[in-house]
Design a protein around this motif. Structure first.
Motif, PDB file in Angstrom:
ATOM      1  N   ARG A 104      56.783  53.069   8.914  1.00 49.47           N
ATOM      2  CA  ARG A 104      57.154  52.966  10.301  1.00 49.47           C
ATOM      3  C   ARG A 104      58.667  52.953  10.182  1.00 49.47           C
ATOM      4  O   ARG A 104      59.236  52.149   9.676  1.00 49.47           O
ATOM      5  CB  ARG A 104      56.540  51.589  10.847  1.00 49.47           C
TER       6      ARG A 104
ATOM      7  N   ALA B 177      44.405  43.726   8.848  1.00 49.01           N
ATOM      8  CA  ALA B 177      45.558  44.360   7.732  1.00 49.01           C
ATOM      9  C   ALA B 177      46.642  43.160   7.726  1.00 49.01           C
ATOM     10  O   ALA B 177      47.032  42.795   8.823  1.00 49.01           O
ATOM     11  CB  ALA B 177      46.017  45.726   8.418  1.00 49.01           C
TER      12      ALA B 177
ATOM     13  N   GLY C 126      61.845  40.950   8.025  1.00 50.85           N
ATOM     14  CA  GLY C 126      60.195  40.826   8.172  1.00 50.85           C
ATOM     15  C   GLY C 126      59.829  42.222   8.664  1.00 50.85           C
ATOM     16  O   GLY C 126      58.646  42.572   8.788  1.00 50.85           O
ATOM     17  N   ARG C 127      60.829  43.305   8.979  1.00 49.83           N
ATOM     18  CA  ARG C 127      60.577  44.569   9.596  1.00 49.83           C
ATOM     19  C   ARG C 127      60.963  45.821   8.382  1.00 49.83           C
ATOM     20  O   ARG C 127      62.267  45.906   8.321  1.00 49.83           O
ATOM     21  CB  ARG C 127      61.049  44.820  10.717  1.00 49.83           C
ATOM     22  N   ARG C 128      60.116  46.275   7.651  1.00 50.43           N
ATOM     23  CA  ARG C 128      60.398  47.320   6.890  1.00 50.43           C
ATOM     24  C   ARG C 128      60.112  48.551   7.369  1.00 50.43           C
ATOM     25  O   ARG C 128      59.121  48.739   8.016  1.00 50.43           O
ATOM     26  CB  ARG C 128      59.785  46.982   5.307  1.00 50.43           C
TER      27      ARG C 128
ATOM     28  N   GLN D 268      50.535  47.002   2.889  1.00 50.23           N
ATOM     29  CA  GLN D 268      49.062  46.191   3.560  1.00 50.23           C
ATOM     30  C   GLN D 268      48.004  46.197   2.689  1.00 50.23           C
ATOM     31  O   GLN D 268      47.633  47.150   2.090  1.00 50.23           O
ATOM     32  CB  GLN D 268      48.796  46.878   4.827  1.00 50.23           C
TER      33      GLN D 268
ATOM     34  N   PHE E  84      56.128  49.295   4.031  1.00 46.73           N
ATOM     35  CA  PHE E  84      55.735  48.084   3.568  1.00 46.73           C
ATOM     36  C   PHE E  84      54.337  48.320   3.218  1.00 46.73           C
ATOM     37  O   PHE E  84      53.872  49.293   3.262  1.00 46.73           O
ATOM     38  CB  PHE E  84      55.698  47.305   4.788  1.00 46.73           C
TER      39      PHE E  84
ATOM     40  N   ARG F 230      55.128  40.099   3.750  1.00 45.09           N
ATOM     41  CA  ARG F 230      55.157  38.731   4.927  1.00 45.09           C
ATOM     42  C   ARG F 230      54.374  37.811   4.039  1.00 45.09           C
ATOM     43  O   ARG F 230      54.763  36.269   4.033  1.00 45.09           O
ATOM     44  CB  ARG F 230      54.405  39.008   5.981  1.00 45.09           C
TER      45      ARG F 230
ATOM     46  N   GLU G 105      60.987  51.965  12.110  1.00 44.97           N
ATOM     47  CA  GLU G 105      61.609  50.862  12.885  1.00 44.97           C
ATOM     48  C   GLU G 105      62.960  50.626  12.418  1.00 44.97           C
ATOM     49  O   GLU G 105      63.459  50.818  11.301  1.00 44.97           O
ATOM     50  CB  GLU G 105      60.707  49.435  12.495  1.00 44.97           C
TER      51      GLU G 105
ATOM     52  N   LEU H 154      51.399  37.277   9.815  1.00 41.23           N
ATOM     53  CA  LEU H 154      50.819  37.596   8.349  1.00 41.23           C
ATOM     54  C   LEU H 154      49.948  39.049   8.644  1.00 41.23           C
ATOM     55  O   LEU H 154      49.703  39.757   7.765  1.00 41.23           O
ATOM     56  CB  LEU H 154      50.159  36.456   7.810  1.00 41.23           C
ATOM     57  N   SER H 155      49.241  38.925   9.745  1.00 40.49           N
ATOM     58  CA  SER H 155      48.071  39.884   9.805  1.00 40.49           C
ATOM     59  C   SER H 155      47.574  39.691  11.078  1.00 40.49           C
ATOM     60  O   SER H 155      47.804  39.044  11.710  1.00 40.49           O
ATOM     61  CB  SER H 155      47.191  39.256   8.713  1.00 40.49           C
ATOM     62  N   GLY H 156      46.830  41.032  11.359  1.00 35.85           N
ATOM     63  CA  GLY H 156      46.342  41.077  12.488  1.00 35.85           C
ATOM     64  C   GLY H 156      45.079  41.831  12.427  1.00 35.85           C
ATOM     65  O   GLY H 156      44.676  42.748  11.440  1.00 35.85           O
TER      66      GLY H 156
ATOM     67  N   GLY I 272      50.167  42.091   5.969  1.00 35.48           N
ATOM     68  CA  GLY I 272      51.229  42.572   5.441  1.00 35.48           C
ATOM     69  C   GLY I 272      51.745  41.680   4.154  1.00 35.48           C
ATOM     70  O   GLY I 272      51.841  40.651   4.319  1.00 35.48           O
TER      71      GLY I 272
ATOM     72  N   ARG J 261      46.430  42.773  21.001  1.00 36.65           N
ATOM     73  CA  ARG J 261      46.465  43.583  19.702  1.00 36.65           C
ATOM     74  C   ARG J 261      47.388  44.712  20.144  1.00 36.65           C
ATOM     75  O   ARG J 261      46.995  45.441  21.053  1.00 36.65           O
ATOM     76  CB  ARG J 261      45.453  43.535  18.805  1.00 36.65           C
TER      77      ARG J 261
HETATM   78  P1  AMP Z   1      49.791  45.899  12.396  1.00 33.60           P
HETATM   79  O1  AMP Z   1      49.261  46.888  11.914  1.00 33.60           O
HETATM   80  O2  AMP Z   1      51.121  46.145  13.355  1.00 33.60           O
HETATM   81  O3  AMP Z   1      48.811  44.886  13.094  1.00 33.60           O
HETATM   82  O4  AMP Z   1      50.496  44.948  11.284  1.00 33.60           O
HETATM   83  C1  AMP Z   1      49.630  43.937  10.511  1.00 33.60           C
HETATM   84  C2  AMP Z   1      50.600  43.291   9.570  1.00 33.60           C
HETATM   85  O5  AMP Z   1      51.266  44.186   8.793  1.00 33.60           O
HETATM   86  C3  AMP Z   1      51.371  42.440  10.348  1.00 33.60           C
HETATM   87  O6  AMP Z   1      50.853  41.106  10.797  1.00 33.60           O
HETATM   88  C4  AMP Z   1      52.787  42.402   9.484  1.00 33.60           C
HETATM   89  O7  AMP Z   1      52.382  41.386   8.419  1.00 33.60           O
HETATM   90  C5  AMP Z   1      52.565  43.619   8.807  1.00 33.60           C
HETATM   91  N1  AMP Z   1      53.547  44.626   9.291  1.00 33.60           N
HETATM   92  C6  AMP Z   1      53.556  45.325  10.201  1.00 33.60           C
HETATM   93  N2  AMP Z   1      54.722  45.929  10.236  1.00 33.60           N
HETATM   94  C7  AMP Z   1      55.749  45.696   9.456  1.00 33.60           C
HETATM   95  C8  AMP Z   1      56.822  46.184   8.939  1.00 33.60           C
HETATM   96  N3  AMP Z   1      57.311  46.991   9.833  1.00 33.60           N
HETATM   97  N4  AMP Z   1      57.342  45.425   7.848  1.00 33.60           N
HETATM   98  C9  AMP Z   1      56.874  44.599   7.215  1.00 33.60           C
HETATM   99  N5  AMP Z   1      55.496  44.146   7.561  1.00 33.60           N
HETATM  100  C10 AMP Z   1      54.763  44.731   8.636  1.00 33.60           C
END
Ligand code: AMP
Length: 432
Positions: free
Chosen positions: A117, A306, A124-126, A131, A129, A311, A119, A285-287, A308, A262
């Motif tokens: 992504r 998923a 914490g934002r890479r 999953q 990353f 994390r 971003e 950590l996860s969603g 991370g 979500r």
């Molecule tokens: P998401 O698909 O956005 O629901 O993300 C699920 C999990 O992936 C999140 O809870 C984080 O633990 C991890 N995650 C999402 N985006 C990132 C990011 N840019 N860098 C690191 N971990 C991420």
């Protein structure tokens, strides 16, 4: 040429990392532990390509989501096709499941791999990353949702994490979602113009996402809006209650958070998020959640999450729960005194390895002193020393590095002793 390259060009792209020893041992521990737990829950691994058609993500994640609008690495390939690096794993898994048709009816799939992504990189934002995700293909059922949340709790505990919090909510059926959207618009209409630009856009495109806004002003304004369940059917609320009851039966505490949203469009019914107190602002950590998607004209229903992995590692580090011994050190280091001994030790090293004994030796013909230093550095449990005297007597000097004890052993006894160490290491390693 090398001199002309700025040293920064030797670094990975910002927001992406090399993962190497010794850190990689922790990744291997997380993965091998997870694979064992997932097998116990009857999941099998799915490895999809890292690149998919951009359209797949637009259709499945939803055009209005942040991930699709702002965060995808998209490009046109030489054939003019619009492609993207996967920003998450569900869309690819759903494409696979839809292609299988009936054969994937009750598929239980997991994936582990990199996601991308674009971003703004921050703690914490890479941009790359990793999953670990699961997809349990099934018609809506509170028991399946509860089992999937229990699996997630099981994984976290197996890795050594306990201070996590599971928040859970429902998105209801699509008919509920339409009523929720209408209800939210009505509740927000009077102060719509005071919301941030993103929320103004969300008001039309996806009002639910307003509840998710991180802007303090929006949070304040939206704090008094009724919980989304207000606009849902009794059936949707009962399904959420059933999930919580199943989890209580498994002694897995969850907090119902009626404002939890979500970010992705494909969710319905149960959604949840897991956070950890040891993480900073990016504490998720996860969603996960239940979803229904139409892909290539086929409907796919299931529930998944998923996590991370960066994390998870950050949380383990924050609470000091990174396992100390990840089995990276060799069992034995071989030291040779003289040319004849070198040739013997070189052969012995290979026969150790064939028996699953992790070992090494200096191959540059350095002094015994330098070899002993290398033995120390390697962290090996044992050192096997051999010179002309030992060859003559048919023995090996076996030294225990930590205890400092040394004994002369013949080959069978030597093998037995170091093999025990190797077996103990393997057992520890596989215990997770
Ligand atoms: P998401 O698909 O956005 O629901 O993300 C699920 C999990 O992936 C999140 O809870 C984080 O633990 C991890 N995650 C999402 N985006 C990132 C990011 N840019 N860098 C690191 N971990 C991420």
């Amino acid at each position: 040429l090398i001199a002309l390259m700025a040293s920064s060009s030797l670094q990975p792209i910002q927001g992406m990392s090399d993962i190497s020893a010794p850190d990689v041992a922790l990744w291997q521990f997380l993965e091998s532990t997870a694979r064992r737990v997932l097998r116990d829950y009857a999941y099998t691994e799915l490895r999809t390509p890292v690149v998919e058609r951009t359209e797949l993500f637009q259709r499945s994640l939803g055009d209005a989501t942040d991930v699709v609008q702002k965060e995808m690495y998209s490009f046109e390939d030489r054939g003019g096709r619009h492609l993207s690096l996967r920003p998450e794993g569900t869309a690819g898994a759903m494409r696979y499941v839809a292609a299988q048709g009936q054969d994937a009816q009750d598929a239980r799939l997991f994936y582990i791999g990199p996601m991308f992504r674009s971003e703004r990189p921050q703690a914490g934002r890479r941009r790359q990353f990793h999953q670990l995700g699961v997809e349990c293909i099934s018609t809506p059922s509170a028991a399946v949702d509860a089992e999937t949340i229990a699996l997630q709790a099981h994984l976290l505990r197996a890795w050594g994490l306990t201070d996590y919090r599971i928040e859970i909510n429902t998105r209801g059926e699509p008919e509920d979602a339409a009523r929720v959207a209408a209800g939210l618009r009505e509740a927000v209409a009077s102060f719509r113009s005071e919301l941030c630009e993103d929320c103004q856009r969300r008001f039309d495109a996806n009002p639910l996402r307003m509840l998710d806004c991180k802007q303090p002003r929006c949070r304040e304004l939206l704090a008094d809006v009724a919980p989304v369940t207000t606009w849902m059917s009794a059936e949707a609320r009962r399904c959420l209650d059933d999930v919580v009851t199943f989890l209580e039966g498994l002694e897995i505490p969850v907090d119902v958070n009626p404002r939890l949203v979500r970010g992705l469009d494909y969710y319905m019914h149960t959604v949840w998020e897991v956070t950890h107190t040891g993480l900073g602002a990016q504490d998720a950590l996860s969603g996960g959640g239940r979803y229904r998607l139409t892909i290539g004209g086929r409907d796919v229903e299931g529930v998944g999450f998923a996590m991370g992995l960066e994390r998870v590692i950050a949380a383990l580090q924050a609470v000091g729960a990174v396992p100390a011994d990840l089995g990276e050190r060799p069992d034995v280091w071989l030291v040779a005194h003289g040319e004849a001994a070198f040739a013997h030790q070189f052969r012995l090293m290979q026969s150790f390895r064939q028996r699953g004994i992790a070992c090494g030796m200096d191959l540059q013909g350095r002094s015994v002193k330098a070899q002993m230093k290398a033995a120390n550095r390697s962290g090996a449990t044992w050192v096997v020393i051999r010179g002309d005297d030992e060859i003559e007597q048919g023995v090996f000097q076996l030294k225990h590095m930590e205890e400092g004890t040394q004994q002369a052993l013949e080959l069978p006894a030597l093998m037995d002793t170091v093999k025990q160490t190797a077996q103990q290491r393997a057992a520890r390693h596989h215990l997770g």
